[in-house]
Motif scaffolding. Structure first.
Motif, PDB file in Angstrom:
ATOM      1  N   THR A  13       0.853  -1.179   0.000  1.00 39.83           N
ATOM      2  CA  THR A  13       0.000   0.000   0.000  1.00 39.83           C
ATOM      3  C   THR A  13       0.895   1.236   0.000  1.00 39.83           C
ATOM      4  O   THR A  13       2.002   1.194   0.535  1.00 39.83           O
ATOM      5  CB  THR A  13      -0.924   0.055   1.235  1.00 39.83           C
ATOM      6  OG1 THR A  13      -0.130   0.015   2.419  1.00 39.83           O
ATOM      7  CG2 THR A  13      -1.900  -1.110   1.240  1.00 39.83           C
ATOM      8  N   GLY A  14       0.431   2.291  -0.603  1.00 40.10           N
ATOM      9  CA  GLY A  14       1.139   3.566  -0.537  1.00 40.10           C
ATOM     10  C   GLY A  14       2.249   3.762  -1.543  1.00 40.10           C
ATOM     11  O   GLY A  14       2.819   4.836  -1.600  1.00 40.10           O
ATOM     12  N   GLY A  15       2.594   2.764  -2.317  1.00 42.15           N
ATOM     13  CA  GLY A  15       3.598   2.930  -3.365  1.00 42.15           C
ATOM     14  C   GLY A  15       5.008   3.124  -2.849  1.00 42.15           C
ATOM     15  O   GLY A  15       5.308   2.919  -1.683  1.00 42.15           O
ATOM     16  N   ARG A  16       5.877   3.572  -3.754  1.00 41.55           N
ATOM     17  CA  ARG A  16       7.304   3.632  -3.458  1.00 41.55           C
ATOM     18  C   ARG A  16       7.708   4.819  -2.597  1.00 41.55           C
ATOM     19  O   ARG A  16       8.777   4.811  -1.999  1.00 41.55           O
ATOM     20  CB  ARG A  16       8.107   3.605  -4.751  1.00 41.55           C
ATOM     21  CG  ARG A  16       7.991   4.842  -5.596  1.00 41.55           C
ATOM     22  CD  ARG A  16       8.792   4.775  -6.890  1.00 41.55           C
ATOM     23  NE  ARG A  16      10.199   4.662  -6.629  1.00 41.55           N
ATOM     24  CZ  ARG A  16      11.016   3.795  -7.245  1.00 41.55           C
ATOM     25  NH1 ARG A  16      10.549   3.000  -8.162  1.00 41.55           N
ATOM     26  NH2 ARG A  16      12.278   3.765  -6.950  1.00 41.55           N
ATOM     27  N   ALA A  17       6.890   5.854  -2.507  1.00 43.13           N
ATOM     28  CA  ALA A  17       7.291   7.059  -1.783  1.00 43.13           C
ATOM     29  C   ALA A  17       6.956   7.007  -0.297  1.00 43.13           C
ATOM     30  O   ALA A  17       7.747   7.445   0.540  1.00 43.13           O
ATOM     31  CB  ALA A  17       6.656   8.282  -2.421  1.00 43.13           C
ATOM     32  N   GLU A  18       5.800   6.489   0.037  1.00 44.47           N
ATOM     33  CA  GLU A  18       5.341   6.441   1.431  1.00 44.47           C
ATOM     34  C   GLU A  18       4.600   5.142   1.685  1.00 44.47           C
ATOM     35  O   GLU A  18       3.566   5.127   2.344  1.00 44.47           O
ATOM     36  CB  GLU A  18       4.411   7.625   1.730  1.00 44.47           C
ATOM     37  CG  GLU A  18       5.098   8.961   1.756  1.00 44.47           C
ATOM     38  CD  GLU A  18       5.990   9.163   2.971  1.00 44.47           C
ATOM     39  OE1 GLU A  18       5.669   8.630   4.053  1.00 44.47           O
ATOM     40  OE2 GLU A  18       7.017   9.847   2.829  1.00 44.47           O
ATOM     41  N   GLY A  19       5.119   4.050   1.158  1.00 45.55           N
ATOM     42  CA  GLY A  19       4.389   2.799   1.205  1.00 45.55           C
ATOM     43  C   GLY A  19       4.845   1.836   2.280  1.00 45.55           C
ATOM     44  O   GLY A  19       5.757   2.099   3.061  1.00 45.55           O
ATOM     45  N   HIS A  20       4.175   0.718   2.262  1.00 44.21           N
ATOM     46  CA  HIS A  20       4.488  -0.373   3.177  1.00 44.21           C
ATOM     47  C   HIS A  20       4.230  -1.679   2.434  1.00 44.21           C
ATOM     48  O   HIS A  20       3.229  -1.817   1.726  1.00 44.21           O
ATOM     49  CB  HIS A  20       3.596  -0.296   4.426  1.00 44.21           C
ATOM     50  CG  HIS A  20       3.960  -1.306   5.462  1.00 44.21           C
ATOM     51  ND1 HIS A  20       4.994  -1.113   6.346  1.00 44.21           N
ATOM     52  CD2 HIS A  20       3.465  -2.529   5.727  1.00 44.21           C
ATOM     53  CE1 HIS A  20       5.099  -2.175   7.132  1.00 44.21           C
ATOM     54  NE2 HIS A  20       4.181  -3.054   6.776  1.00 44.21           N
ATOM     55  N   GLY A  21       5.150  -2.614   2.569  1.00 43.95           N
ATOM     56  CA  GLY A  21       4.999  -3.915   1.929  1.00 43.95           C
ATOM     57  C   GLY A  21       5.185  -5.032   2.927  1.00 43.95           C
ATOM     58  O   GLY A  21       5.963  -4.910   3.881  1.00 43.95           O
ATOM     59  N   ARG A  22       4.456  -6.120   2.690  1.00 42.78           N
ATOM     60  CA  ARG A  22       4.520  -7.259   3.603  1.00 42.78           C
ATOM     61  C   ARG A  22       4.277  -8.529   2.808  1.00 42.78           C
ATOM     62  O   ARG A  22       3.361  -8.597   1.991  1.00 42.78           O
ATOM     63  CB  ARG A  22       3.443  -7.116   4.671  1.00 42.78           C
ATOM     64  CG  ARG A  22       3.441  -8.196   5.716  1.00 42.78           C
ATOM     65  CD  ARG A  22       2.363  -7.889   6.771  1.00 42.78           C
ATOM     66  NE  ARG A  22       2.493  -8.751   7.914  1.00 42.78           N
ATOM     67  CZ  ARG A  22       1.970  -9.973   7.998  1.00 42.78           C
ATOM     68  NH1 ARG A  22       1.269 -10.460   6.998  1.00 42.78           N
ATOM     69  NH2 ARG A  22       2.142 -10.692   9.082  1.00 42.78           N
ATOM     70  N   SER A  23       5.118  -9.531   3.051  1.00 39.10           N
ATOM     71  CA  SER A  23       4.885 -10.835   2.426  1.00 39.10           C
ATOM     72  C   SER A  23       3.733 -11.529   3.145  1.00 39.10           C
ATOM     73  O   SER A  23       3.450 -11.252   4.311  1.00 39.10           O
ATOM     74  CB  SER A  23       6.148 -11.690   2.472  1.00 39.10           C
ATOM     75  OG  SER A  23       6.545 -11.936   3.809  1.00 39.10           O
ATOM     76  N   SER A  24       3.063 -12.438   2.446  1.00 43.63           N
ATOM     77  CA  SER A  24       1.889 -13.095   3.019  1.00 43.63           C
ATOM     78  C   SER A  24       2.228 -13.935   4.242  1.00 43.63           C
ATOM     79  O   SER A  24       1.379 -14.115   5.114  1.00 43.63           O
ATOM     80  CB  SER A  24       1.201 -13.967   1.965  1.00 43.63           C
ATOM     81  OG  SER A  24       2.078 -14.984   1.528  1.00 43.63           O
ATOM     82  N   ASP A  25       3.477 -14.419   4.320  1.00 47.18           N
ATOM     83  CA  ASP A  25       3.857 -15.221   5.491  1.00 47.18           C
ATOM     84  C   ASP A  25       4.387 -14.368   6.631  1.00 47.18           C
ATOM     85  O   ASP A  25       4.714 -14.878   7.709  1.00 47.18           O
ATOM     86  CB  ASP A  25       4.875 -16.293   5.111  1.00 47.18           C
ATOM     87  CG  ASP A  25       6.199 -15.734   4.637  1.00 47.18           C
ATOM     88  OD1 ASP A  25       6.385 -14.493   4.625  1.00 47.18           O
ATOM     89  OD2 ASP A  25       7.064 -16.545   4.261  1.00 47.18           O
ATOM     90  N   GLY A  26       4.502 -13.047   6.427  1.00 47.28           N
ATOM     91  CA  GLY A  26       4.968 -12.144   7.470  1.00 47.28           C
ATOM     92  C   GLY A  26       6.475 -12.121   7.657  1.00 47.28           C
ATOM     93  O   GLY A  26       6.980 -11.372   8.493  1.00 47.28           O
ATOM     94  N   ALA A  27       7.227 -12.912   6.896  1.00 46.28           N
ATOM     95  CA  ALA A  27       8.675 -12.966   7.057  1.00 46.28           C
ATOM     96  C   ALA A  27       9.360 -11.696   6.566  1.00 46.28           C
ATOM     97  O   ALA A  27      10.448 -11.358   7.015  1.00 46.28           O
ATOM     98  CB  ALA A  27       9.249 -14.181   6.334  1.00 46.28           C
ATOM     99  N   LEU A  28       8.708 -10.989   5.646  1.00 49.83           N
ATOM    100  CA  LEU A  28       9.273  -9.747   5.118  1.00 49.83           C
ATOM    101  C   LEU A  28       8.261  -8.640   5.330  1.00 49.83           C
ATOM    102  O   LEU A  28       7.099  -8.746   4.910  1.00 49.83           O
ATOM    103  CB  LEU A  28       9.582  -9.892   3.619  1.00 49.83           C
ATOM    104  CG  LEU A  28      10.083  -8.634   2.907  1.00 49.83           C
ATOM    105  CD1 LEU A  28      11.453  -8.235   3.423  1.00 49.83           C
ATOM    106  CD2 LEU A  28      10.122  -8.867   1.414  1.00 49.83           C
ATOM    107  N   GLU A  29       8.698  -7.584   5.981  1.00 48.79           N
ATOM    108  CA  GLU A  29       7.845  -6.423   6.185  1.00 48.79           C
ATOM    109  C   GLU A  29       8.721  -5.192   6.081  1.00 48.79           C
ATOM    110  O   GLU A  29       9.705  -5.069   6.816  1.00 48.79           O
ATOM    111  CB  GLU A  29       7.142  -6.488   7.540  1.00 48.79           C
ATOM    112  CG  GLU A  29       6.071  -5.454   7.673  1.00 48.79           C
ATOM    113  CD  GLU A  29       5.019  -5.797   8.722  1.00 48.79           C
ATOM    114  OE1 GLU A  29       4.198  -4.922   8.976  1.00 48.79           O
ATOM    115  OE2 GLU A  29       5.016  -6.910   9.251  1.00 48.79           O
ATOM    116  N   VAL A  30       8.408  -4.302   5.143  1.00 47.85           N
ATOM    117  CA  VAL A  30       9.272  -3.156   4.882  1.00 47.85           C
ATOM    118  C   VAL A  30       8.477  -1.880   4.697  1.00 47.85           C
ATOM    119  O   VAL A  30       7.349  -1.894   4.212  1.00 47.85           O
ATOM    120  CB  VAL A  30      10.150  -3.386   3.619  1.00 47.85           C
ATOM    121  CG1 VAL A  30      11.131  -4.522   3.832  1.00 47.85           C
ATOM    122  CG2 VAL A  30       9.299  -3.654   2.393  1.00 47.85           C
TER     123      VAL A  30
END
Length: 145
Positions: A13-30
């Motif tokens: 959500t929020g794209g590259r400027a102010e976003g947040h990303g998460r893998s479905s297993d929760g192992a990666l959250e950035v």
């Protein structure tokens, strides 16, 4: 592609400027942020950094496959990757990649180059980008053509 070995899933959500990303297993959250070089404040990662890590990790796996097939020992292989984002001259952007591969256990320069060349044929990232973006490879400092 009915015989998928694995499917990664992520939500952004929020794209590259102010976003947040998460893998479905929760192992990666950035947190995603524009780097200072692009006018942002930094403080997070960006798609180019994620691609650089992903490509290098994938390439190292492909290198292991081709080394085993060749019955070669690569030692503690290391890959320094660079992913650059540049204007394409048509209002869009393009990526380019550099992979500097170090194979400490391979002393023969020709063998190192051949292993990296073979890994470039096996790596899924290489296959996905072939013909689409510039990818420059080195093996123990020698260019791989």
């Amino acid at each position: 592609m009915a015989d998928k070995l694995y499917t990664a899933k992520a939500h952004v959500t929020g794209g590259r400027a102010e976003g947040h990303g998460r893998s479905s297993d929760g192992a990666l959250e950035v947190d995603l942020r524009l780097p200072p070089e692009m006018g942002g404040a930094g403080g997070g990662t960006n798609p180019e950094e994620l691609f650089a890590v992903g490509y290098a990790a994938c390439f190292e796996g492909a290198l292991g496959v081709v080394a085993r097939r060749a019955k070669a020992e690569t030692g503690d292989a290391a890959i320094d990757s660079q992913v650059s984002l540049s204007p394409d001259g048509k209002g869009g952007f393009q990526l380019s990649v550099g992979l500097d591969v170090t194979l400490p256990a391979i002393e023969d320069p020709a063998t190192a180059v051949e292993l990296v060349r073979a890994a470039h044929q096996v790596c899924p990232y290489s296959n996905a980008t072939r013909g689409n973006i510039e990818v420059v490879l080195t093996a123990n400092g020698a260019p791989v053509d």
